[in-house]
Design an enzyme around this catalytic site. Sequence first.
Site, PDB file in Angstrom:
ATOM      1  N   ASP A  57       0.807  -1.216   0.000  1.00  0.00           N
ATOM      2  CA  ASP A  57       0.000   0.000   0.000  1.00  0.00           C
ATOM      3  C   ASP A  57       0.843   1.271   0.000  1.00  0.00           C
ATOM      4  O   ASP A  57       2.059   1.233   0.216  1.00  0.00           O
ATOM      5  CB  ASP A  57      -0.963   0.009   1.206  1.00  0.00           C
ATOM      6  CG  ASP A  57      -0.328  -0.572   2.464  1.00  0.00           C
ATOM      7  OD1 ASP A  57       0.907  -0.538   2.574  1.00  0.00           O
ATOM      8  OD2 ASP A  57      -1.066  -1.066   3.322  1.00  0.00           O
ATOM      9  N   ASN A  78      -7.725  -3.331  14.279  1.00  0.00           N
ATOM     10  CA  ASN A  78      -9.109  -3.622  13.887  1.00  0.00           C
ATOM     11  C   ASN A  78      -9.184  -4.768  12.875  1.00  0.00           C
ATOM     12  O   ASN A  78     -10.224  -5.002  12.286  1.00  0.00           O
ATOM     13  CB  ASN A  78      -9.773  -2.364  13.317  1.00  0.00           C
ATOM     14  CG  ASN A  78      -9.095  -1.870  12.040  1.00  0.00           C
ATOM     15  OD1 ASN A  78      -8.148  -2.480  11.547  1.00  0.00           O
ATOM     16  ND2 ASN A  78      -9.564  -0.765  11.496  1.00  0.00           N
ATOM     17  N   HIS A 107      -7.444  -5.017  10.021  1.00  0.00           N
ATOM     18  CA  HIS A 107      -7.174  -4.704   8.614  1.00  0.00           C
ATOM     19  C   HIS A 107      -5.871  -5.364   8.146  1.00  0.00           C
ATOM     20  O   HIS A 107      -4.951  -5.571   8.937  1.00  0.00           O
ATOM     21  CB  HIS A 107      -7.191  -3.187   8.324  1.00  0.00           C
ATOM     22  CG  HIS A 107      -6.031  -2.408   8.829  1.00  0.00           C
ATOM     23  ND1 HIS A 107      -6.164  -1.165   9.407  1.00  0.00           N
ATOM     24  CD2 HIS A 107      -4.687  -2.650   8.839  1.00  0.00           C
ATOM     25  CE1 HIS A 107      -4.978  -0.701   9.734  1.00  0.00           C
ATOM     26  NE2 HIS A 107      -4.067  -1.576   9.405  1.00  0.00           N
ATOM     27  N   GLU A 136      -9.929  -2.177   5.262  1.00  0.00           N
ATOM     28  CA  GLU A 136     -10.506  -1.924   6.578  1.00  0.00           C
ATOM     29  C   GLU A 136     -11.790  -2.737   6.759  1.00  0.00           C
ATOM     30  O   GLU A 136     -12.435  -3.108   5.772  1.00  0.00           O
ATOM     31  CB  GLU A 136     -10.868  -0.433   6.691  1.00  0.00           C
ATOM     32  CG  GLU A 136      -9.679   0.513   6.562  1.00  0.00           C
ATOM     33  CD  GLU A 136      -8.925   0.696   7.877  1.00  0.00           C
ATOM     34  OE1 GLU A 136      -8.854  -0.256   8.676  1.00  0.00           O
ATOM     35  OE2 GLU A 136      -8.394   1.799   8.086  1.00  0.00           O
TER      36      GLU A 136
HETATM   37  C1  F6R Z   1       1.321  -1.498   6.092  1.00  0.00           C
HETATM   38  C2  F6R Z   1       0.064  -2.223   6.163  1.00  0.00           C
HETATM   39  C3  F6R Z   1      -0.764  -2.197   7.410  1.00  0.00           C
HETATM   40  C4  F6R Z   1       0.054  -2.513   8.673  1.00  0.00           C
HETATM   41  C5  F6R Z   1      -0.833  -2.475   9.918  1.00  0.00           C
HETATM   42  C6  F6R Z   1      -0.031  -2.708  11.178  1.00  0.00           C
HETATM   43  O1  F6R Z   1       1.932  -1.648   4.847  1.00  0.00           O
HETATM   44  O2  F6R Z   1      -0.313  -2.827   5.219  1.00  0.00           O
HETATM   45  O3  F6R Z   1      -1.822  -3.117   7.280  1.00  0.00           O
HETATM   46  O4  F6R Z   1       0.625  -3.784   8.534  1.00  0.00           O
HETATM   47  O5  F6R Z   1      -1.478  -1.238   9.995  1.00  0.00           O
HETATM   48  O6  F6R Z   1       0.854  -1.646  11.364  1.00  0.00           O
HETATM   49  P1  F6R Z   1       1.994  -1.711  12.492  1.00  0.00           P
HETATM   50  O7  F6R Z   1       2.946  -2.770  12.050  1.00  0.00           O
HETATM   51  O8  F6R Z   1       2.619  -0.345  12.477  1.00  0.00           O
HETATM   52  O9  F6R Z   1       1.316  -2.057  13.772  1.00  0.00           O
END
Ligand code: F6R
Length: 245
Positions: A67, A136, A138, A143
């Site tokens: 992303d 959550n 995702h 989401e």
């Molecule tokens: C980032 C991504 C997100 C993160 C998720 C957890 O490229 O795809 O889904 O993996 O938000 O983020 P952290 O690792 O910062 O807790």
Amino acid sequence: MRIIVENNYDEMSRTAAGIVADEVRRKPDCVLGLATGSTPLGMYRELIAMYQREELDFSGIKTFNLDEYFTLPPDHPQSYHYFMFENFFNHINVPKEQIHLPQGTATDIQKACQEYEKAIAQAGGIDLLVLGIGENGHIGFNEPAERLQVGTHLADLTEETVRVNSRFFPSLPKVPRQAVTMGLGTILKARRILLLANGLRKAPAIKETVSGFITTKCPASLLQVHPDMTLILDREAASLLKNQI
Ligand code: F6R
């Protein structure tokens, strides 16, 4: 689904790096799918250390990131482009033209998303995809919602995700509210998936991810249908799992 529980973040990172390294050795021209965020940082550090010890050669790999924030240019310090170069690509020998991230600034986002899907397909599909997970549930920026999109698309971030991600920005209003992300179909097409999670805050989402039920309220729960899916957790993230381990 295979579940590996390690004692702490460092062990989780080493185990994940070991699996990625094995893939790069097994298939030097493999296609890796990569995540940003706090979770994979330790894994990237381990992989860089292996490269520096001349144990790994990344010259043949191709990478596709999950992303990118909508409207952030690649040189923006909070963009995922910037993050990946700072924390991984600048320290290994993968040629720049073999690195791919969704374009957050494309004028025609729809077209850019289709081209991203095409580029993944032309590379032969993703061999190994490394995911983190949101509190959550995702994955990428898919989401919780009533309907989830299949392909790469422009996604709205939930208030919760904006708040959680604001720790990387100078203030809350500076956090982008949209991102370009691989869809659930793009993710599930990867031949092999690793999902990393650490810390107590991820424990409820991890519980839902292995619950035996699928719900779009926890996008990660869809990973249960994948034939080659491994969760690598620290003890805290695994703390709500009982019979599954
Ligand atoms: C980032 C991504 C997100 C993160 C998720 C957890 O490229 O795809 O889904 O993996 O938000 O983020 P952290 O690792 O910062 O807790």
